[in-house]
Design an enzyme around this catalytic site. Structure first.
Site, PDB file in Angstrom:
ATOM      1  CD  GLU A 280     -19.403  -7.042  35.536  1.00  0.00           C
ATOM      2  OE1 GLU A 280     -20.006  -6.688  36.572  1.00  0.00           O
ATOM      3  OE2 GLU A 280     -18.303  -6.561  35.197  1.00  0.00           O
ATOM      4  CD  GLU A 283     -24.924 -11.056  34.950  1.00  0.00           C
ATOM      5  OE1 GLU A 283     -25.993 -10.796  35.534  1.00  0.00           O
ATOM      6  OE2 GLU A 283     -23.792 -10.867  35.470  1.00  0.00           O
ATOM      7  CB  CYS A 301     -16.878  -5.074  41.058  1.00  0.00           C
ATOM      8  SG  CYS A 301     -16.560  -3.699  39.948  1.00  0.00           S
ATOM      9  CB  SER A 321     -23.365  -7.723  36.837  1.00  0.00           C
ATOM     10  OG  SER A 321     -22.621  -8.926  36.889  1.00  0.00           O
ATOM     11  CE  LYS A 360     -14.204  -4.238  47.235  1.00  0.00           C
ATOM     12  NZ  LYS A 360     -14.960  -5.154  46.360  1.00  0.00           N
ATOM     13  CD  GLU A 363     -17.877  -6.819  48.302  1.00  0.00           C
ATOM     14  OE1 GLU A 363     -18.285  -7.226  47.202  1.00  0.00           O
ATOM     15  OE2 GLU A 363     -16.737  -6.336  48.464  1.00  0.00           O
ATOM     16  CD  GLU A 368     -28.511 -15.049  52.051  1.00  0.00           C
ATOM     17  OE1 GLU A 368     -29.326 -15.018  51.104  1.00  0.00           O
ATOM     18  OE2 GLU A 368     -28.460 -14.176  52.951  1.00  0.00           O
ATOM     19  CB  CYS A 511     -10.596   0.986  43.368  1.00  0.00           C
ATOM     20  SG  CYS A 511     -12.118   0.129  42.944  1.00  0.00           S
TER      21      CYS A 511
END
Length: 583
Positions: A280, A283, A301, A321, A360, A363, A368, A511
């Site tokens: 990240e 990037e 994330c 990102s 999650k 997620e 795919e 989190c």
């Protein structure tokens, strides 16, 4: 600060004028019972359990929503108040199933605790249960409206704290229920699976989808090689389920507990948090230095946040990102790099993630790209609450477990990896490494305190040796729209973007207060967990992601370079617009 003098049960006290009667009583260690009230939410006096008396007045008021006043004298407990509160509880129980032993909140249900405290042993009122099938449409949470007590907490947190508006009151009077608009299935609504509704529900009407059985079945299968990763935020919250102080760092105990439960290998998601920062951060530097790619770059994330963005702000997709979350990076590496290192066929690896977050569970199969290894990169996600149930059921003495280490080669982490659990943590970790990437020098003081704190939106800038990097942090979904509208306005006016980098976490505090963490999370608890995370960072020998030797070895031996082809194939993803309501 303006204060007022008042009396509570005859005792004179002086409290802030902004206090409610409920808060004032706590100042003298008196806990007035509540059910609909939660400190995260505006008080709205729905249940009536917190009624108190005004001395020398026939009037009773609800303590949670009544502000203090100079000269006020209240009575919080007497025989009449006890009977009124008990009657309210009995009336609620008359429309509530008594299937406590098989309820997901058994032992932690606020209504159950109140009934026990008030000595409810029989039901004096006619039982009038509502017949609702549980809504199991999402992969993350289950909604059982049969158990709903119409306290309104879930709708309020969904609307005011998260700004999602997936839940609301439907119907009138005794027939009122909490449901998505039109009573569509939850998965067809704007729900982002953050789980804050389940974290704030006082009963078992909304809870995480329990998949503990799948974990135990995997450990019994001799053909499966069970690999488990634990998220940064889990280590500072799991101890609360075993009466430890919030914020206690239980990393080594958790490793040990997982091995005792049958895990063959235990890794730490903090390792892949370090990896996320490399990808990240690279990037971000690429976007800034080449002018290619939209600015500001926005973190990706948090799966509840990405789901929200795809539904509410799809025009921001180019700003996201492309780096996957640490959980999904760890899963992809488990079935490729790790599998090659130990000579295990990836089809036999059962990849499990212990997460603070119900989203999650969604997620791991969102598209795919979550199958980059050729298999499901993560086979199973368990929340912190699910793990605590497994530990208890196995008879493991968690408090007295010996400390153990994570396995290699994808288990070691830096302090930057662990602070991912806090709001502002991803930003701080990224600054530590991006500074090195831009200046080729190490940051002098790695404690980037400017991005820390609990304000819903925090803005600032970081000096990269003469280059100003403008940053912003938001947590709690209702806070992010301010930043996004600011970006839209600049874009529409063809102005420079107001920021270079933005971090967003769906849950208040980050989190550490995810929808799958132990119950009874308040700002006091959040701050203790946050302090635990920073303590883990400060105790780390290595505090920057790019300095992690196992990350360096991963690139040397397997990935090649950040943003390279293999990294792109395994560690990056894409996003697409999703409808608010499915037709």
């Amino acid at each position: 600060m303006k204060t007022v003098k008042m009396k509570v049960n005859g005792k004179s006290i002086q409290v802030p004028a902004s206090y409610s009667v409920l808060q004032a009583a706590k100042e003298v260690n008196i806990n007035i019972p509540t059910l609909c009230y939660h400190p995260d939410l505006p008080a709205w006096a729905a249940c009536g359990i917190c009624v108190v008396k005004l001395e020398n007045s026939p009037k009773m008021v609800r303590a949670c929503a009544t502000p203090v006043a100079a000269g006020m004298s209240i009575i919080t407990h007497d025989a009449e108040l006890h009977q009124i509160r008990k009657t309210v509880i009995e009336l609620i129980l008359s429309t509530h199933p008594s299937s406590c032993l098989t309820c997901g909140r058994n032992g932690s249900c606020e209504l159950q605790n109140l009934a026990a405290n008030f000595g409810v042993r029989e039901q004096p009122y006619e039982i009038r249960l509502r017949d609702f099938e549980p809504d199991t449409s999402t992969t993350s949470i289950v909604m059982n409206r049969e158990k709903c007590i119409s306290c309104g907490r879930c709708a309020m947190v969904c609307q005011s704290l998260q700004g999602v508006w997936a839940l609301e009151f439907v119907g009138r009077g005794e027939h009122t229920v909490i449901a998505p608009a039109g009573e569509v299935p939850l998965n067809d609504s704007p729900c982002i699976k953050c789980g804050q509704c389940s974290a704030h529900c006082p009963v078992g009407a909304i809870f995480e989808k329990d998949e503990t059985r799948e974990f135990m079945e995997a450990t019994r299968d001799k053909d499966k090689h069970v690999v488990v990763q634990i998220a940064p935020a889990v280590r500072v919250a799991i101890g609360e389920a075993f009466d430890m102080e919030p914020g206690t760092i239980s990393t080594g105990r958790t490793y040990a507990a997982l091995r005792a439960l049958g895990a063959d290998t235990v890794f730490d998601t903090n390792f892949s948090a370090d990896l996320t920062i490399i990808e990240e951060g690279s990037e971000l530097v690429h976007r800034i230095t080449t002018g290619k790619g939209e600015l500001p770059q926005i973190t990706s994330c948090c799966p509840a946040w990405t789901d929200y963005m795809e539904k509410y702000y799809p025009d921001m997709i180019p700003n996201f990102s492309t780096a996957k979350s640490p959980m999904m990076m760890q899963g992809a590496l488990t079935k490729t790099y790790y599998a090659q290192n130990v000579g295990v066929d990836p089809k036999n690896i059962y990849s499990v993630a212990i997460m603070p977050c119900t989203a999650k569970k969604f997620e791991k199969e969102r598209d795919e790209n979550m199958y980059a290894s050729g298999y499901a990169d993560v086979d199973l996600v368990l929340t912190t609450r699910e793990l605590t149930r497994l530990i208890r059921s196995a008879g493991i003495d968690f408090v007295n477990l010996g400390e153990e280490e994570a396995d290699s080669p994808i288990g070691a982490y830096s302090g930057a990896g662990t602070i991912f659990g806090n709001t502002g943590g991803v930003m701080e970790a990224a600054v530590r490494t991006a500074y090195k990437l831009v200046t080729d020098e190490e940051l002098g003081d790695v404690n980037v305190t400017a991005v820390r704190g609990m304000d819903g939106v925090r803005k600032g800038s970081v000096d990269f040796k003469g280059t100003e990097i403008k940053v912003a942090v938001a947590h709690g979904m209702a806070n992010v729209s301010t930043l996004l509208e600011e970006i839209r306005e600049a874009r529409n006016n063809k102005q420079e973007p107001p920021y270079h980098f933005i971090e967003v976490m769906a849950c208040r505090g980050g989190c550490i207060a995810g929808g799958g963490q132990p119950y009874a999370t308040t700002d006091e608890v959040r701050n203790k967990r946050i302090a635990g995370i920073y303590k883990d960072d400060e105790q780390s020998d290595i505090r920057c992601s790019h300095q992690n030797p196992d990350i360096q070895k991963l690139y040397d031996d397997f990935l090649g370079k950040p943003l390279g082809k293999k990294s792109h194939d395994l560690l990056h993803t894409g996003y697409h617009e999703r409808p608010l309501y499915k037709k």
